[in-house]
Enzyme design. Structure first.
Site, short mmCIF file in Angstrom:
data_model
loop_
_atom_site.label_atom_id
_atom_site.label_comp_id
_atom_site.label_asym_id
_atom_site.label_seq_id
_atom_site.Cartn_x
_atom_site.Cartn_y
_atom_site.Cartn_z
N ASP A 50 12.27 3.42 -5.39
CA ASP A 50 12.33 4.80 -4.93
C ASP A 50 13.77 5.27 -4.78
O ASP A 50 14.14 6.35 -5.26
CB ASP A 50 11.62 4.94 -3.58
CG ASP A 50 10.16 5.33 -3.72
OD1 ASP A 50 9.82 5.99 -4.72
OD2 ASP A 50 9.37 4.96 -2.84
N GLN A 51 14.57 4.49 -4.08
CA GLN A 51 15.90 4.93 -3.71
C GLN A 51 16.88 4.92 -4.89
O GLN A 51 17.93 5.56 -4.82
CB GLN A 51 16.43 4.07 -2.56
CG GLN A 51 15.53 4.05 -1.34
CD GLN A 51 15.30 5.43 -0.73
OE1 GLN A 51 16.06 6.37 -0.97
NE2 GLN A 51 14.24 5.57 0.04
N ASN A 100 14.72 7.73 -7.85
CA ASN A 100 14.64 9.13 -7.45
C ASN A 100 16.00 9.75 -7.20
O ASN A 100 16.11 10.83 -6.61
CB ASN A 100 13.74 9.27 -6.21
CG ASN A 100 12.27 9.13 -6.58
OD1 ASN A 100 11.84 9.59 -7.63
ND2 ASN A 100 11.50 8.48 -5.73
N GLU A 122 3.59 1.23 3.12
CA GLU A 122 4.73 2.13 3.00
C GLU A 122 4.37 3.40 3.77
O GLU A 122 3.34 4.01 3.53
CB GLU A 122 5.02 2.50 1.55
CG GLU A 122 6.25 3.39 1.43
CD GLU A 122 6.20 4.36 0.25
OE1 GLU A 122 7.25 4.97 -0.05
OE2 GLU A 122 5.14 4.53 -0.36
N ASP A 165 12.32 2.05 5.80
CA ASP A 165 13.32 2.75 5.00
C ASP A 165 14.58 3.10 5.79
O ASP A 165 15.64 3.30 5.20
CB ASP A 165 12.72 4.03 4.41
CG ASP A 165 11.90 3.75 3.16
OD1 ASP A 165 12.02 2.64 2.60
OD2 ASP A 165 11.14 4.64 2.73
N ASP A 166 14.48 3.18 7.12
CA ASP A 166 15.68 3.49 7.90
C ASP A 166 16.76 2.43 7.71
O ASP A 166 17.95 2.74 7.80
CB ASP A 166 15.33 3.60 9.39
CG ASP A 166 14.73 4.95 9.74
OD1 ASP A 166 14.29 5.66 8.83
OD2 ASP A 166 14.69 5.29 10.95
N HIS A 211 18.46 3.43 4.54
CA HIS A 211 19.26 4.65 4.72
C HIS A 211 20.56 4.34 5.47
O HIS A 211 21.63 4.85 5.12
CB HIS A 211 18.46 5.70 5.47
CG HIS A 211 17.18 6.10 4.79
ND1 HIS A 211 16.93 5.86 3.47
CD2 HIS A 211 16.07 6.73 5.28
CE1 HIS A 211 15.73 6.33 3.14
NE2 HIS A 211 15.19 6.86 4.23
N LEU A 220 0.84 -1.19 0.00
CA LEU A 220 0.00 0.00 0.00
C LEU A 220 0.88 1.24 0.00
O LEU A 220 1.59 1.52 0.97
CB LEU A 220 -0.93 -0.01 1.22
CG LEU A 220 -1.78 -1.27 1.40
CD1 LEU A 220 -2.56 -1.19 2.70
CD2 LEU A 220 -2.72 -1.47 0.22
N ASP A 221 0.84 1.98 -1.09
CA ASP A 221 1.74 3.12 -1.28
C ASP A 221 1.40 4.27 -0.33
O ASP A 221 0.23 4.66 -0.19
CB ASP A 221 1.62 3.59 -2.73
CG ASP A 221 2.55 4.75 -3.05
OD1 ASP A 221 3.76 4.53 -3.11
OD2 ASP A 221 2.04 5.88 -3.23
N ALA A 222 2.43 4.82 0.31
CA ALA A 222 2.35 6.06 1.09
C ALA A 222 1.07 6.18 1.91
O ALA A 222 0.26 7.10 1.73
CB ALA A 222 2.50 7.27 0.16
#
Length: 588
Positions: free
Chosen positions: A387-388, A391, A287, A315-316, A319, A249-251
């Site tokens: 995404d990473q 973008n 997400e 996402d951490d 990162h 499920l996006d954002a």
């Protein structure tokens, strides 16, 4: 198309008249009848199966619940009977999230053909690799031929150039035959700007809430009951009609809902209901950028607990790994330059920010994860994602800017973690191709606005002039995987490394089952480089990043299970060269 009558229905609560346009070869127009709750209906001969709705004398528009758009998102819809799909997966038992290894792919650039059927041709590669779930980026119909899919406008239709509804069904069926689950990335928080006709039909959007894409989807204002039903029925479509095993499920943080029962909770309950009825796990993964474990916390009596989704992206973890491997520190990466970031994220929490101060946001961010309530496998973690990579200005993958040994080290840290790992297509063999942002809009003004927006965004990071034109077909071609690389040189070596790591993940349960907070993680200078040691149960992962040589004493009866780079055993000592990694059994 059969000539027996078909009943057409559309929700248009504010319309005074709705006309049904039937057929393309022999078109006709018939008035519809208003029924309960703002719905309009008509039973009539479907002709060639093509149809559209015109409201109050306006232009014909596609069905908001269209299952197929053969001529694009502005053209008439086509009837699809999903009950006629030729399924052979009656014996399919599914894949639980706790056992998942996810492989994210974009259908249009996974192969030169860019179709569902071409994906089928490479499913055996994924089985041999050791993944258990294929996650498809959005396939809901979007403008043009090429695109990421996040600007979809017909949320029930399957993008025609990929192979349409039957192509998707063939892919899911073929994946199940090979023991692979299939998840789909769905976007419920916004629609694209081109071909988005929902607002003409009813109050699908509201200015009471706003998102980065404009007005929010109306989940809690007047008329929102039918909007919520529209999204819940979309979940049911994918999980039931297309036999999909899960949805990403996006954002979800952009789903603004002030009701007592959030839409996400209803979607999770629906997925659980379908799982009980079919005996096949149905997984919803959120997400979100909130670092909030309540998305996956279990619902309790009287509404206590969280939304009850099954997993969420973390996402951490990405990162932290990205900064560890590349040293980049711009933007949101700055917080992850903290020397304790790797120790915390690999050992204690998927969130670096779990109620701590974020310099990027200028405030406290996140909430702690209690591993007794929310185990590590509920968090989907990655070294690379669409995404990473996409973008970034040039769409360069993380391994394009670092030595192969450092890429191998990042893979080892991810695939021996307690999180549910996700790979991005081509990562497993160190694909030479970038993955860039591309669109195929017919409107010149929209194409130019996207170009200027991308250039402006990246100029802020010092990348002005290096941004590929999203509308250039060459951008799509450059982003398409080159499968001839797989068995060559350094690509084959990396592929073997990923296969080895995934085999160890299956064979050594301590790697994925050691609870958060119970691993021992150390980060220290060594031999001119930096040594990172992660011990999960009786398995140790040792990584020497960048320069020098490090010598580590081995416990008695220890054995090297896997190695990449300059790794040797001298008597009872392990010697690691620069950018090398070893996985050691009998570590404790």
């Amino acid at each position: 198309m059969t000539s027996s009558a078909h009943t057409y229905r559309v929700w248009a609560p504010d319309a005074e008249r709705v006309d049904l346009h039937v057929g393309v070869q022999d078109p006709r127009v018939e008035p519809m009848t208003q029924v309960d709750g703002g719905w309009w209906a008509l039973s009539t001969d479907p002709g060639d199966g093509r149809y559209a709705f015109a409201l109050d004398g306006g232009d014909p528009r596609p069905d908001p619940r269209s299952r197929r758009q053969p001529d694009g998102v502005h053209a008439p819809s086509a009837l699809v009977d999903t009950g006629t799909f030729a399924w052979t997966d009656d014996g399919w038992n599914g894949v639980e999230l706790r056992d998942a290894v996810v492989y994210e792919l974009h259908v249009g650039t996974f192969t030169p053909e860019g179709t569902f059927d071409a994906v089928v041709d490479h499913l055996d590669h994924l089985v041999d690799l050791g993944v258990t779930v294929v996650e498809l980026m959005p396939v809901a119909a979007f403008p043009g031929r090429h695109g990421w899919g996040y600007d979809g406008v017909d949320l029930y239709a399957v993008h025609e150039t990929y192979g349409g509804p039957e192509g998707l069904a063939r892919l899911v069926d073929a994946a199940h035959a090979r023991g692979l689950a299939v998840w789909l990335d769905v976007v419920h928080n916004h629609l694209g700007p081109s071909g988005n006709y929902l607002a003409e039909f009813g109050p699908y959007f509201t200015d009471r809430h706003h998102t980065p894409w404009g007005d929010a989807v109306n989940l809690d204002g007047p008329g929102s009951d039918e909007v919520r039903a529209f999204l819940l029925d979309n979940v049911r479509l994918w999980l039931e009609d297309y036999h999909l095993d899960g949805l990403r499920l996006d954002a979800v943080h952009a789903l603004h809902d002030e009701r007592a029962v959030h839409l996400l909770e209803e979607q999770a309950a629906l997925a659980d209901e379908i799982a009980r009825e079919t005996g096949v796990p149905r997984t919803l993964v959120a997400e979100s950028d909130r670092n909030d474990p309540s998305f996956v916390a279990l619902r309790g009596p009287g509404g206590s607990g969280g939304y009850g989704l099954h997993g969420q992206w973390a996402d951490d973890v990405h990162h932290m790994l990205h900064v560890l491997l590349t040293g980049e520190s711009q933007g949101y990466y700055h917080d992850f330059t903290d020397p304790d970031a790797a120790v915390k994220v690999l050992g204690r929490s998927p969130f670096l920010h779990d109620g701590t101060y974020s310099t990027f946001r200028g405030r406290v961010h996140g909430r702690p994860v209690d591993p007794r309530v929310t185990p590590g496998w509920r968090f989907v973690a990655s070294l690379q994602t669409h995404d990473q990579i996409g973008n970034r200005a040039a769409g360069d993958r993380v391994h394009h800017g670092i030595p192969a040994g450092r890429h191998a080290a990042g893979a080892a840290l991810l695939l021996t973690s307690p999180y549910t790992p996700m790979l991005f297509m081509g990562e497993e063999y160190a694909a030479s191709t970038p993955w860039q942002y591309f669109t195929d809009h017919a409107e010149d003004w929209l194409a130019q606005a996207i170009r200027e927006g991308r250039e402006r965004e990246f100029a802020e990071h010092g990348w002005a002039g290096d941004v590929p034109d999203p509308q250039d077909r060459g951008t799509v071609a450059a982003s398409t995987l080159r499968w001839e690389e797989v068995h060559r040189g350094e690509h084959a070596t990396m592929l073997d490394w990923y296969r080895t790591l995934l085999r160890l993940r299956r064979e050594r349960p301590a790697l994925r089952e050691t609870p958060l907070g119970e691993a021992e993680v150390r980060r220290e200078p060594a031999g001119g480089g930096e040594l990172l040691t992660v011990a999960r149960g009786a398995v140790g992962v040792l990584v020497l990043l960048r320069e020098g040589t490090a010598t580590v004493d081995l416990p008695e009866h220890a054995e090297v299970l896997a190695r990449f780079g300059e790794v040797t055993v001298e008597q009872d000592r392990l010697v690691l060269g620069a950018d090398s990694v070893a996985v050691v059994g009998g570590w404790s």
